[in-house]
Design a protein around this motif. Structure first.
Motif, PDB file in Angstrom:
ATOM      1  N   LEU A   1       0.803  -1.265  -0.020  1.00 43.02           N
ATOM      2  CA  LEU A   1       0.062  -0.024  -0.144  1.00 43.02           C
ATOM      3  C   LEU A   1       0.775   1.218  -0.169  1.00 43.02           C
ATOM      4  N   HIS A  33       1.220   4.168  -2.943  1.00 40.32           N
ATOM      5  CA  HIS A  33       0.788   5.536  -2.503  1.00 40.32           C
ATOM      6  C   HIS A  33       1.985   6.446  -2.775  1.00 40.32           C
ATOM      7  N   GLY A  89       2.439   6.676  -6.481  1.00 44.77           N
ATOM      8  CA  GLY A  89       1.377   7.635  -6.857  1.00 44.77           C
ATOM      9  C   GLY A  89       1.519   9.039  -6.793  1.00 44.77           C
ATOM     10  N   VAL A  90       2.192   9.527  -5.569  1.00 46.34           N
ATOM     11  CA  VAL A  90       2.485  10.757  -5.064  1.00 46.34           C
ATOM     12  C   VAL A  90       3.688  11.394  -5.882  1.00 46.34           C
ATOM     13  N   LEU A 116       1.472  -3.853 -11.352  1.00 50.52           N
ATOM     14  CA  LEU A 116       0.997  -2.632 -10.629  1.00 50.52           C
ATOM     15  C   LEU A 116       2.267  -1.529 -10.670  1.00 50.52           C
ATOM     16  N   LEU A 147       4.514   3.623 -11.059  1.00 49.71           N
ATOM     17  CA  LEU A 147       3.252   3.119 -11.179  1.00 49.71           C
ATOM     18  C   LEU A 147       2.930   2.688 -12.729  1.00 49.71           C
ATOM     19  N   ARG A 195      -2.004   2.828 -11.218  1.00 53.72           N
ATOM     20  CA  ARG A 195      -2.642   3.898 -10.991  1.00 53.72           C
ATOM     21  C   ARG A 195      -4.136   3.623 -10.962  1.00 53.72           C
ATOM     22  N   GLY A 196      -4.783   2.753 -11.835  1.00 55.83           N
ATOM     23  CA  GLY A 196      -6.060   2.388 -11.429  1.00 55.83           C
ATOM     24  C   GLY A 196      -6.429   1.827 -10.023  1.00 55.83           C
ATOM     25  N   LEU A 197      -5.414   0.922  -9.661  1.00 53.67           N
ATOM     26  CA  LEU A 197      -5.531   0.322  -8.098  1.00 53.67           C
ATOM     27  C   LEU A 197      -5.868   1.589  -7.293  1.00 53.67           C
ATOM     28  N   LEU A 198      -4.893   2.692  -7.467  1.00 50.78           N
ATOM     29  CA  LEU A 198      -4.767   3.725  -6.377  1.00 50.78           C
ATOM     30  C   LEU A 198      -6.241   4.322  -6.392  1.00 50.78           C
ATOM     31  N   LEU A 199      -6.613   4.713  -7.655  1.00 48.98           N
ATOM     32  CA  LEU A 199      -7.727   5.361  -7.927  1.00 48.98           C
ATOM     33  C   LEU A 199      -9.055   4.524  -7.142  1.00 48.98           C
ATOM     34  N   GLY A 200      -9.234   3.227  -7.801  1.00 50.29           N
ATOM     35  CA  GLY A 200     -10.111   2.637  -7.127  1.00 50.29           C
ATOM     36  C   GLY A 200     -10.148   2.576  -5.508  1.00 50.29           C
ATOM     37  N   MET A 201      -9.072   2.543  -5.014  1.00 52.73           N
ATOM     38  CA  MET A 201      -9.075   2.490  -3.548  1.00 52.73           C
ATOM     39  C   MET A 201      -9.251   3.860  -2.699  1.00 52.73           C
ATOM     40  N   MET A 202      -9.246   5.123  -3.630  1.00 54.12           N
ATOM     41  CA  MET A 202      -9.683   6.105  -2.947  1.00 54.12           C
ATOM     42  C   MET A 202     -10.878   6.040  -2.096  1.00 54.12           C
ATOM     43  N   TRP A 241     -10.436   4.474   1.145  1.00 55.38           N
ATOM     44  CA  TRP A 241      -9.544   5.176   2.067  1.00 55.38           C
ATOM     45  C   TRP A 241     -10.240   6.502   2.630  1.00 55.38           C
TER      46      TRP A 241
END
Lengths: 140, 140
Positions: free
Chosen positions: A44, A48, A51-52, A85, A102, A107-114, A117
Motif C-alpha cells: 500500500l 501510494h 502515486g504521489v 502494478l 506505477l 494508478r487504477g488500483l490507487l484510484l479504485g482505492m480512494m 480510504w
DNA sequence: CAGCATCCCCAAGGATACTG
DNA sequence: CAGTATCCTTGGGGATGCTG
C-alpha cells in the motif's frame, strides 16, 4: 437517518452481487488476491508513495516507508511488479540506479482505492468508538 | 488516451496525500488494519453475504462460504464484531440460535469497497495479462 | 446448532550479514 | 546503492474432537 429515498445500499449491494456472480470461480480468488497484496503491510505504502511522487528509487522508497527492511521492500516491489502494478527500470549504471513507477494498472488500483480510504478516514472515529465499546462490554 | 483534460489522477492522488497526512500516526495503522481484516480470507465473504442477505445464522454463513471451518468462521465473526462491522444477536434458545447482521459501519465498508471491486472486475483481464507477460519474460 | 480446545503447518515478516 | 542469503519468530489458517 435511514436512507430509503436514495437507492444507495440495496442497489449497490445488488450490483455487488451481480459483480461477484460475474467473476465466478477463478476471478473470485483474484479479488481476494488483490486484497491480500494490498494488505501486505508495505505494498500500500509503496503504491501510494509512487502515486504521489511519480518515480522513486529503491532507497527513496526505503526512506519514505520508514520501518521497512530492504528485504521486505525488495520483496514487495517484486510482488507488485509481478502483479503488473509497478514497473522497474534498471539504469544499469555503477553505482546501481533503479527506479520504480506505477503502471496504468497501478494508478487504477490507487484510484479504485480512494473511496475506501476516504471512507476509512471519515469513519476512523467510529472504528475506535466501536473498539472501545467492545472493550467496555468486556470490562462490564 | 491520456487523460490530461480531466482532473482524475493527479487531483485524486493529491487528495489521497492530504487524506493520509490527515491521519498521521495512529490512524495510518487503522487503514492497514482495515485492509488486513478485509484480507482475512473470510471476512470479506462474510460482510458481503450479510450485505446481500441482511441477517444470517452461523450455519448459514458456513454454508455460503463453503470451505470455511467453524473455527475460522467463529474467529472471523468475532473479529468483525470487535471491529464494529457486524452485530451478533444471541436468541438464547435451545437449540442455540444466533444470527449476525451488518452494522451501519459494516454497510459503509461494503459501500466503500464497491468501487474497488468493480475496478478489480473490470481489470481482471489486465491482471492476468500482466501475470502472463511476467511469466513470459521469465521464460524468455 | 453454535463454538471452544487442542495440535499442527506454513508463509509473512523481520534482523543481520554479505556482495557486485 | 540495490540486492541476496540465512536464520528466526509470529500468527493465520486448517483438522479434529468435544460441550451446552
Amino acid at each position: 437517518m435511514i436512507l430509503n429515498n436514495e437507492p444507495s445500499f440495496a442497489e449497490v449491494i445488488a450490483g455487488s452481487q451481480a459483480a461477484c456472480d460475474a467473476l465466478s470461480d477463478e476471478d473470485d480468488g483474484l479479488k481476494r488476491e488483490v486484497l491480500a497484496h494490498a494488505g501486505n503491510r508495505w505494498s500500500l505504502g509503496i503504491v501510494h508513495a509512487l502515486g504521489v511522487s511519480g518515480t522513486l528509487r529503491h532507497a527513496d522508497l526505503g526512506r519514505r516507508l520508514e520501518g521497512v527492511t530492504q528485504r521486505m521492500l525488495t520483496r514487495s516491489l517484486r510482488q507488485l511488479e509481478r502483479d503488473g502494478l509497478i514497473v522497474r527500470h534498471d539504469h544499469r549504471e555503477m553505482p546501481p540506479r533503479v527506479d520504480y513507477a506505477l503502471t496504468e494498472l497501478g494508478r487504477g488500483l490507487l484510484l479504485g482505492m480512494m473511496p475506501l480510504w476516504t471512507w476509512v478516514i471519515d469513519n476512523a472515529a467510529s472504528f475506535r468508538a466501536a473498539r472501545n465499546r467492545f472493550d467496555g462490554d468486556d470490562a462490564a
